[in-house]
Write an enzyme that holds these catalytic residues in place. Structure first.
Site, mmCIF file in Angstrom:
data_model
loop_
_atom_site.group_PDB
_atom_site.id
_atom_site.type_symbol
_atom_site.label_atom_id
_atom_site.label_comp_id
_atom_site.label_asym_id
_atom_site.label_seq_id
_atom_site.Cartn_x
_atom_site.Cartn_y
_atom_site.Cartn_z
ATOM 1 N N LYS A 174 0.874 -1.171 -0.099
ATOM 2 C CA LYS A 174 0.178 -0.516 -0.329
ATOM 3 C C LYS A 174 1.232 1.436 -0.231
ATOM 4 O O LYS A 174 0.724 2.256 -0.881
ATOM 5 C CB LYS A 174 -1.142 -0.072 0.984
ATOM 6 C CG LYS A 174 -1.912 1.007 1.556
ATOM 7 C CD LYS A 174 -2.825 0.816 2.463
ATOM 8 C CE LYS A 174 -3.688 2.658 2.247
ATOM 9 N NZ LYS A 174 -4.483 2.376 4.015
ATOM 10 N N GLU A 180 10.786 -4.364 4.622
ATOM 11 C CA GLU A 180 10.651 -5.233 4.128
ATOM 12 C C GLU A 180 10.963 -5.773 2.865
ATOM 13 O O GLU A 180 11.671 -6.788 1.419
ATOM 14 C CB GLU A 180 9.789 -7.090 4.882
ATOM 15 C CG GLU A 180 10.134 -6.992 6.468
ATOM 16 C CD GLU A 180 9.253 -5.840 6.836
ATOM 17 O OE1 GLU A 180 9.203 -4.805 6.951
ATOM 18 O OE2 GLU A 180 8.811 -5.664 9.185
ATOM 19 N N GLY A 227 -4.503 -2.148 5.267
ATOM 20 C CA GLY A 227 -3.979 -3.058 4.582
ATOM 21 C C GLY A 227 -4.673 -4.687 4.477
ATOM 22 O O GLY A 227 -4.819 -5.057 3.755
ATOM 23 N N ARG A 228 -5.491 -4.465 5.274
ATOM 24 C CA ARG A 228 -6.046 -5.341 6.098
ATOM 25 C C ARG A 228 -7.298 -6.017 5.614
ATOM 26 O O ARG A 228 -7.748 -7.027 5.505
ATOM 27 C CB ARG A 228 -6.209 -6.383 7.710
ATOM 28 C CG ARG A 228 -6.261 -5.295 8.405
ATOM 29 C CD ARG A 228 -5.676 -5.226 9.856
ATOM 30 N NE ARG A 228 -6.198 -4.171 11.110
ATOM 31 C CZ ARG A 228 -5.950 -2.555 11.512
ATOM 32 N NH1 ARG A 228 -4.530 -2.464 10.395
ATOM 33 N NH2 ARG A 228 -6.431 -1.890 11.247
ATOM 34 N N GLU A 313 -4.694 -6.731 14.293
ATOM 35 C CA GLU A 313 -4.300 -5.026 14.126
ATOM 36 C C GLU A 313 -5.531 -4.306 13.989
ATOM 37 O O GLU A 313 -5.016 -3.001 14.237
ATOM 38 C CB GLU A 313 -3.659 -5.888 13.132
ATOM 39 C CG GLU A 313 -2.780 -4.231 12.749
ATOM 40 C CD GLU A 313 -1.438 -4.326 10.865
ATOM 41 O OE1 GLU A 313 -0.679 -4.331 11.318
ATOM 42 O OE2 GLU A 313 -2.685 -4.908 10.395
ATOM 43 N N HIS A 344 -4.491 -33.336 18.374
ATOM 44 C CA HIS A 344 -4.061 -34.176 18.260
ATOM 45 C C HIS A 344 -2.092 -33.528 18.794
ATOM 46 O O HIS A 344 -0.782 -33.541 18.945
ATOM 47 C CB HIS A 344 -2.743 -34.916 17.262
ATOM 48 C CG HIS A 344 -3.811 -36.403 17.142
ATOM 49 N ND1 HIS A 344 -4.389 -37.619 17.601
ATOM 50 C CD2 HIS A 344 -4.773 -36.457 15.596
ATOM 51 C CE1 HIS A 344 -5.536 -38.481 16.960
ATOM 52 N NE2 HIS A 344 -5.718 -37.200 16.323
ATOM 53 N N LYS A 466 8.902 -0.129 14.479
ATOM 54 C CA LYS A 466 9.755 0.561 12.924
ATOM 55 C C LYS A 466 10.763 1.869 13.036
ATOM 56 O O LYS A 466 11.552 1.508 12.553
ATOM 57 C CB LYS A 466 9.058 0.409 11.940
ATOM 58 C CG LYS A 466 7.838 -0.142 11.218
ATOM 59 C CD LYS A 466 6.812 0.173 9.939
ATOM 60 C CE LYS A 466 4.995 -0.763 9.741
ATOM 61 N NZ LYS A 466 4.912 0.060 8.762
HETATM 62 O O1 F6P Z 1 3.280 -3.418 9.902
HETATM 63 C C1 F6P Z 1 2.152 -3.606 9.874
HETATM 64 C C2 F6P Z 1 1.847 -2.743 7.996
HETATM 65 O O2 F6P Z 1 1.807 -1.246 8.501
HETATM 66 C C3 F6P Z 1 0.206 -3.526 7.708
HETATM 67 O O3 F6P Z 1 -0.841 -2.936 8.303
HETATM 68 C C4 F6P Z 1 0.075 -3.874 6.808
HETATM 69 O O4 F6P Z 1 -0.821 -4.650 5.845
HETATM 70 C C5 F6P Z 1 1.550 -3.936 6.140
HETATM 71 O O5 F6P Z 1 2.525 -3.136 7.507
HETATM 72 C C6 F6P Z 1 1.874 -3.956 4.788
HETATM 73 O O6 F6P Z 1 1.998 -2.725 4.575
HETATM 74 P P1 F6P Z 1 2.051 -2.049 3.208
HETATM 75 O O7 F6P Z 1 1.115 -2.592 2.166
HETATM 76 O O8 F6P Z 1 1.893 -0.966 3.217
HETATM 77 O O9 F6P Z 1 3.660 -2.293 2.539
#
Ligand code: F6P
Length: 500
Positions: A174, A180, A227-228, A313, A344, A466
């Site tokens: 987003k 990452e 995002g979620r 979240e 199990h 972060k």
């Molecule tokens: O760190 C949490 C978050 O902001 C989530 O809410 C989001 O889905 C994810 O990181 C990834 O964010 P992006 O889509 O901006 O890379």
């Protein structure tokens, strides 16, 4: 009110004996989804009181605000309009769906692409992977991989399988500022020197252009999509590529059908509202801290992880909309795994442990098998009925065990029972029904957030980590001993530097 203190003296199993209509009274069907909530510690009076709570929380107006695009995510000054992604009205959304359709058609027709690689994390990863796992065609030769973590072991494992010329890399982010994801794009570009097939799915198209993705390969979404809550947007591109655009549109339609139900059904017959109220009942009246989601379907094995982000979240908050610290508990620790395997592994604690864990069992009828379905039903029954001391003792003695020995063993074999569970039964795991199931949980989370008077649509809690990462990353590259942090952080940084 019948709270835990009064209800705990009563047995759910007695309520079933007393009232043959209990299942009828406490179950609901929406389309192809049946919710049986009769095995809960509730009476008709409890439901009345919970519905009053929803009314007192002004839920109806809050639902209208959600659907009409008011900026209910007030801390970020944004709407939360994931429902608009599936209602066929907004021209920007329709245009993006058409762009997706053309692209999906081309890739699936030409058959030049053999591998799709989704580079994204959190909401830009969990939804697509879960939906593909649920709906993929096992006969399809197209493969889809997910690179989310920055762990080299996994990235190398994925990249080693690829022919870069027949691979499509989907950058899904987003913000396009997620460390990452940016780090993984860099790694992929370092590994493969030829020109790669990149597309970007983002609400930050400017950044996508900057990192070298051509305009016609950028699929937008908007800041009113969290995002979620974004699997319905172009974030679902890998889903559409893997299952076809028609099925992706069916998936959206299923979610839309649940939206309609949620927006119009009276609270007492409203599936997301009922699910939310039951959750609140256990969290706030019974001090339950966790909620388990247990699918009895291999295809749904990623659902607990997906819902973990969606719920935790969203409702992992302790400050109300006015900025006051809440006096009540909020969102549950949501966890879960596949049912039969779980039986199990962790079910022992569910049956005899000290925690009250409300459970949602998710079952699919079509294509399932009797052992799978029967196991879920027998577990729900065992959780409810348990086994009393007297029954255990009688059973042991009937097997010929001497009374003294039977009395020693009996307490260990007592199962308290009276443990609540819902059964969510899907007629079939179709794109439509999966869309409806996910929307059911999205709205459940919304209702709980509204009743707790919190903002389910921001996630400031993840920001501090972060922020602190940048100076720590810098410190990890130095050779001198680190001394400026607390002794624990210093010790751990120095251990890493010594051993890396
Ligand atoms: O760190 C949490 C978050 O902001 C989530 O809410 C989001 O889905 C994810 O990181 C990834 O964010 P992006 O889509 O901006 O890379």
């Amino acid at each position: 009110m019948k709270t835990f203190n009064t209800l705990q003296d009563e047995r759910m199993s007695d309520w079933f004996k007393e009232d043959p209509k209990r299942f009828e009274k406490f179950s609901l069907t929406v389309g192809d989804i049946l919710l049986d909530y009769s095995k809960n510690l509730i009476t008709e009076e409890s439901i009345e009181q919970l519905v009053d709570l929803a009314n007192d929380s002004d839920l109806k107006n809050k639902m209208n605000a959600l659907f009409s695009g008011e900026k209910i995510n007030f801390t970020e000054e944004r709407a939360a309009l994931h429902t608009a992604l599936r209602d066929d009205k907004n021209p920007d959304i329709t245009a993006t769906l058409q762009k997706m359709e053309k692209f999906v058609h081309k890739i699936r027709e030409e058959k030049e692409i053999t591998d799709i690689i989704n580079i994204g994390i959190g909401g830009s990863h969990l939804g697509p992977e879960m939906v593909i796992q649920a709906l993929r065609d096992p006969k399809s030769s197209l493969r889809c991989h997910f690179i989310s973590n920055v762990d080299n072991t996994h990235i190398d494992e994925v990249l080693n399988q690829l022919n870069p010329d027949t691979s499509l890399f989907i950058i899904s982010s987003k913000t396009l500022s997620t460390l990452e994801t940016l780090s993984n794009i860099k790694k992929i570009r370092e590994r493969f020197t030829q020109k790669l097939n990149f597309v970007a799915v983002t609400a930050n198209p400017k950044k996508a252009l900057e990192i070298g993705v051509s305009e016609d390969h950028i699929f937008p979404f908007w800041d009113f999509v969290g995002g979620r809550y974004s699997v319905w947007s172009a974030v679902g591109l890998p889903v559409a590529l893997m299952i076809g655009m028609d099925k992706f549109l069916e998936f959206l339609k299923g979610a839309n059908a649940m939206d309609q139900h949620f927006h119009t059904a009276p609270f007492k017959r409203n599936m997301p509202v009922i699910l939310a109220l039951l959750g609140i009942w256990y969290i706030n009246r019974f001090d339950a801290t966790t909620q388990a989601i247990i699918p009895y379907s291999d295809r749904l094995n990623l659902l607990p992880m997906y819902l973990q982000q969606a719920d935790m979240e969203s409702n992992g908050k302790t400050v109300d909309r006015e900025g006051n610290t809440l006096q009540t508990a909020t969102g549950p620790i949501l966890w879960g795994a596949q049912g039969i395997n779980g039986q199990h592994a962790f079910y022992q604690l569910l049956h005899q442990g000290s925690h009250l864990v409300p459970i949602d069992f998710i079952l699919v009828a079509e294509g399932s098998n009797d052992i799978l379905v029967g196991s879920a039903l027998s577990q729900a029954q065992a959780l409810m009925e348990g086994k009393s001391y007297d029954d255990v003792l009688a059973e042991l003695m009937a097997s010929g065990m001497p009374e003294e020995k039977a009395k020693q063993l009996a307490p260990h074999k007592v199962i308290p029972g009276n443990k609540p569970s819902n059964i969510i039964f899907l007629k079939a795991l179709t794109p439509f029904n999966l869309g409806a199931l996910i929307a059911l949980y999205e709205h459940k989370i919304f209702v709980q957030g509204m009743i707790w008077n919190i903002n389910p649509y921001d996630q400031w809690g993840v920001e501090l980590g972060k922020q602190l990462l940048t100076p720590i990353l810098k410190e990890l590259t130095t050779t001198t001993s680190t001394t400026q942090y607390d002794s624990s952080t210093n010790g751990l940084i120095n251990f890493y530097k010594k051993n890396t």
